[in-house]
Design a protein around this motif. Structure first.
Motif, PDB file in Angstrom:
ATOM      1  N   ASP A  93       0.828  -1.206   0.000  1.00 50.76           N
ATOM      2  CA  ASP A  93       0.000   0.000   0.000  1.00 50.76           C
ATOM      3  C   ASP A  93       0.864   1.259   0.000  1.00 50.76           C
ATOM      4  OD1 ASP A  93      -2.090  -1.704   0.055  1.00 50.76           O
ATOM      5  OD2 ASP A  93      -2.752  -1.231   2.086  1.00 50.76           O
ATOM      6  N   VAL A  96       2.230   1.948  -3.448  1.00 47.95           N
ATOM      7  CA  VAL A  96       1.218   2.505  -4.350  1.00 47.95           C
ATOM      8  C   VAL A  96       0.993   3.984  -4.054  1.00 47.95           C
ATOM      9  CG1 VAL A  96      -1.215   2.406  -5.008  1.00 47.95           C
ATOM     10  CG2 VAL A  96       0.088   0.298  -4.743  1.00 47.95           C
ATOM     11  N   VAL A  97       0.910   4.333  -2.759  1.00 46.89           N
ATOM     12  CA  VAL A  97       0.723   5.738  -2.382  1.00 46.89           C
ATOM     13  C   VAL A  97       1.888   6.586  -2.884  1.00 46.89           C
ATOM     14  CG1 VAL A  97       0.624   7.325  -0.407  1.00 46.89           C
ATOM     15  CG2 VAL A  97      -0.709   5.213  -0.381  1.00 46.89           C
ATOM     16  N   LEU A  99       3.879   5.975  -5.461  1.00 49.36           N
ATOM     17  CA  LEU A  99       3.811   6.085  -6.913  1.00 49.36           C
ATOM     18  C   LEU A  99       2.751   7.100  -7.337  1.00 49.36           C
ATOM     19  CD1 LEU A  99       4.153   2.311  -7.870  1.00 49.36           C
ATOM     20  CD2 LEU A  99       5.854   4.099  -8.260  1.00 49.36           C
ATOM     21  N   LYS A 100       1.612   7.096  -6.653  1.00 52.93           N
ATOM     22  CA  LYS A 100       0.556   8.066  -6.951  1.00 52.93           C
ATOM     23  C   LYS A 100       1.026   9.488  -6.667  1.00 52.93           C
ATOM     24  CE  LYS A 100      -3.584   5.192  -6.342  1.00 52.93           C
ATOM     25  NZ  LYS A 100      -4.212   5.481  -7.649  1.00 52.93           N
ATOM     26  N   ALA A 167       5.597   3.740 -12.601  1.00 52.88           N
ATOM     27  CA  ALA A 167       4.336   3.347 -11.964  1.00 52.88           C
ATOM     28  C   ALA A 167       3.442   2.620 -12.958  1.00 52.88           C
ATOM     29  CB  ALA A 167       3.619   4.581 -11.435  1.00 52.88           C
ATOM     30  N   GLN A 262       3.926  -7.691  -7.359  1.00 56.52           N
ATOM     31  CA  GLN A 262       4.403  -7.220  -6.064  1.00 56.52           C
ATOM     32  C   GLN A 262       5.836  -7.657  -5.787  1.00 56.52           C
ATOM     33  OE1 GLN A 262       0.287  -6.861  -3.430  1.00 56.52           O
ATOM     34  NE2 GLN A 262       1.703  -8.551  -3.044  1.00 56.52           N
ATOM     35  N   TYR A 304      -6.046  -2.353  -7.312  1.00 59.81           N
ATOM     36  CA  TYR A 304      -5.314  -1.312  -6.597  1.00 59.81           C
ATOM     37  C   TYR A 304      -3.881  -1.199  -7.126  1.00 59.81           C
ATOM     38  CZ  TYR A 304      -3.937   1.486  -2.504  1.00 59.81           C
ATOM     39  OH  TYR A 304      -3.488   2.480  -1.681  1.00 59.81           O
ATOM     40  N   ARG A 305      -3.278  -2.347  -7.460  1.00 63.42           N
ATOM     41  CA  ARG A 305      -1.897  -2.321  -7.947  1.00 63.42           C
ATOM     42  C   ARG A 305      -1.793  -1.881  -9.408  1.00 63.42           C
ATOM     43  NH1 ARG A 305       2.194  -4.082  -4.897  1.00 63.42           N
ATOM     44  NH2 ARG A 305       3.179  -2.609  -6.310  1.00 63.42           N
ATOM     45  N   ASN A 307      -4.082   0.044 -11.044  1.00 63.08           N
ATOM     46  CA  ASN A 307      -4.705   1.345 -11.278  1.00 63.08           C
ATOM     47  C   ASN A 307      -3.992   2.456 -10.518  1.00 63.08           C
ATOM     48  OD1 ASN A 307      -7.015   2.352 -12.819  1.00 63.08           O
ATOM     49  ND2 ASN A 307      -7.730   3.152 -10.863  1.00 63.08           N
ATOM     50  N   VAL A 308      -2.664   2.361 -10.422  1.00 65.13           N
ATOM     51  CA  VAL A 308      -1.894   3.400  -9.722  1.00 65.13           C
ATOM     52  C   VAL A 308      -2.078   4.745 -10.426  1.00 65.13           C
ATOM     53  CG1 VAL A 308       0.426   4.157  -9.090  1.00 65.13           C
ATOM     54  CG2 VAL A 308      -0.224   1.761  -8.817  1.00 65.13           C
ATOM     55  N   ILE A 309      -1.935   4.751 -11.743  1.00 64.05           N
ATOM     56  CA  ILE A 309      -2.175   5.948 -12.549  1.00 64.05           C
ATOM     57  C   ILE A 309      -3.188   5.576 -13.621  1.00 64.05           C
ATOM     58  CG2 ILE A 309      -1.185   7.677 -14.081  1.00 64.05           C
ATOM     59  CD1 ILE A 309       1.482   7.260 -12.685  1.00 64.05           C
TER      60      ILE A 309
END
Length: 481
Positions: A93, A96-97, A99-100, A167, A262, A304-305, A307-309
């Motif tokens: 998590d 991902v945060v 990368l966003k 990402a 991952q 979630y993994r 759809n980072v961008i």
């Protein structure tokens, strides 16, 4: 030192764990890089204020804050410095945060040095300058995404920004809107451009073969495995792997794909050890993945993994200003050097009035089909056959055909007479019945236009050539004066 001697890239390492910081420093020094170190956000900010770095490598948790703050500050300062974050094991998590927030990439603890080197090399290629005596890099090629409308220019600018990150990207768009073209454009502008781009249609692979296709297999792993084979991940190593129609993946494969993304490692079927892979994932689908998650057909953690961008492609009906450019490019490909394809009067206006449910792919099909019917390479409005069925239905309702009249028989001597079925009854011979329906409609259109075939073709929504062909096939002859 000579003025032309190239300066080694400088990297900033930010980590409060002295042992890990030393390991990172030694690894980077062995790669020929200059390294500065900081144990806190405050120290890192002071170094960034006075030094230009080609890469910043920061831990997520620091004594005076989060490495995420550094990511956002560098991004807000509009610097081109890539920032990579080090995350704790299992903290997907956090990755991902980061990368966003604009991080270039991430690496998990315990740090795998082979993955670290690959990530650093990829980051440094973003800002690489040619060494003295070397020719500058070749100018970028023309964009694959044609057009000059505001929406397509904004899309190209967004792609240029996304290309600088590693990402994962999820491309959304209707069928035919150019999702693979956008993925190839991202790859071509990234630091991975010289490495493979592998596009996989997830909906076209039989479920029983998916694991072997994605991860490869060892010789003798199963019946028929005569040789060792690499999978899509190994083939795309160092480059980009595009998962087209990712929503079609079965749930069992989604679990295995999530682990590969991952862990950045895959295990061939029949192998005992995993092998590292360095790929950037770009996924695409015309479905709404969020809805698929709600319906239970797509895993939330995988969504979630991936759809980072998010990158959304506009449908063609929202960029009709690009029609002329797109049409010219398509016709240039369809024509030859000796025979240029030309659009007749009113063709572009007719195309502008169409909704293009199949987007650019449908435009290509329309023009290719129109060219087949065009005379001397000149496409006329009638050759396009836009909304042909609906135009014909609006102008000529389709009743059950009656038996030909004497006048019809005179117009089409020798044509078979098919007795129409009673209401709610099925025809005894469907092909002959459909031929009779077609004959009846064409004859009525010709009667309405006093046998002006050009007007009749327009009334039916088909080209003059198509009408002429159908008249010959159905043995419809013009009455003698």
């Amino acid at each position: 030192m000579s003025a032309h001697t190239p300066r080694s890239p400088r990297v900033l390492v930010v980590d409060d764990e002295a042992d890990l910081r030393e390991l990172l420093e030694l690894t980077l020094l062995k790669m020929g890089l200059d390294v500065d170190s900081a144990a806190t956000l405050g120290e890192a900010r002071a170094l960034l204020a006075g030094t230009e770095y080609q890469l910043v490598l920061t831990d997520m948790r620091l004594p005076d804050g989060l490495g995420l703050e550094l990511v956002r500050e560098i991004a807000a300062a509009c610097k081109n410095t890539p920032v990579a974050v080090v995350t704790a094991f299992g903290s997907a998590d956090n990755a991902v945060v980061a990368l966003k927030a604009g991080a270039f990439d991430y690496i998990s603890k315990p740090v795998a040095l082979d993955q670290l080197r690959l990530m650093v090399q990829s980051a440094l290629r973003l800002n690489a300058e040619p060494a003295a005596g070397q020719a500058p890099a070749a100018a970028p090629t023309a964009s694959r995404l044609r057009g000059e409308s505001a929406v397509i220019q904004a899309l190209r600018a967004q792609i240029a920004r996304l290309a600088r990150s590693m990402a994962p990207i999820a491309i959304n768009g209707e069928s035919g809107s150019g999702k693979e073209l956008a993925a190839r454009e991202i790859h071509a502008q990234s630091s991975r451009a010289a490495q493979p781009f592998i596009a996989v249609n997830c909906g076209a692979i039989p479920e029983a073969l998916m694991e072997a296709e994605f991860f490869g297999y060892r010789k003798g792993a199963f019946t028929g495995a005569a040789d060792e084979r690499e999978g899509f991940f190994q083939a795309a190593n160092g480059g980009t792997l595009m998962l087209d129609e990712v929503a079609d993946l079965p749930l069992a494969m989604q679990v295995k794909l999530l682990r590969a993304i991952q862990e950045r490692r895959v295990r061939k079927i029949g192998a005992t050890a995993e092998e590292p892979v360095d790929v950037r994932i770009i996924s695409a689908t015309h479905k709404n993945l969020a809805q698929c998650v709600e319906q239970g057909s797509f895993r939330q953690d995988l969504f979630y993994r991936l759809n980072v961008i998010e990158l959304s492609l506009p449908p063609l009906r929202e960029r009709l200003d690009d029609l002329a450019v797109l049409t010219d490019a398509i016709l240039a490909r369809l024509g030859t050097f000796e025979n240029k394809v030309v659009l007749g009067q009113g063709v572009l206006a007719a195309l502008r009035g169409y909704s293009f449910p199949g987007n650019v792919r449908e435009l290509e099909n329309i023009l290719e089909r129109a060219l087949a019917f065009a005379d001397d390479g000149v496409i006329e409005v009638g050759d396009l056959s836009l909304k042909g069925a609906r135009m014909a239905e609006a102008a000529l309702p389709l009743p059950v055909p009656s038996a030909p009249t004497a006048a019809d028989v005179a117009i089409a001597p020798g044509a078979p007479v098919v007795t129409p079925p009673l209401p709610d009854a099925l025809p005894a011979n469907l092909p002959d019945y459909l031929i009779q329906v077609e004959r009846d409609i064409i004859l009525r259109a010709l009667a309405q236009t006093q046998f002006n075939r050009t007007q009749a073709a327009q009334l039916l929504g088909i080209s003059f050539r198509q009408l002429r062909y159908q008249m010959q096939k159905l043995n419809i002859q013009e009455p003698e004066a």
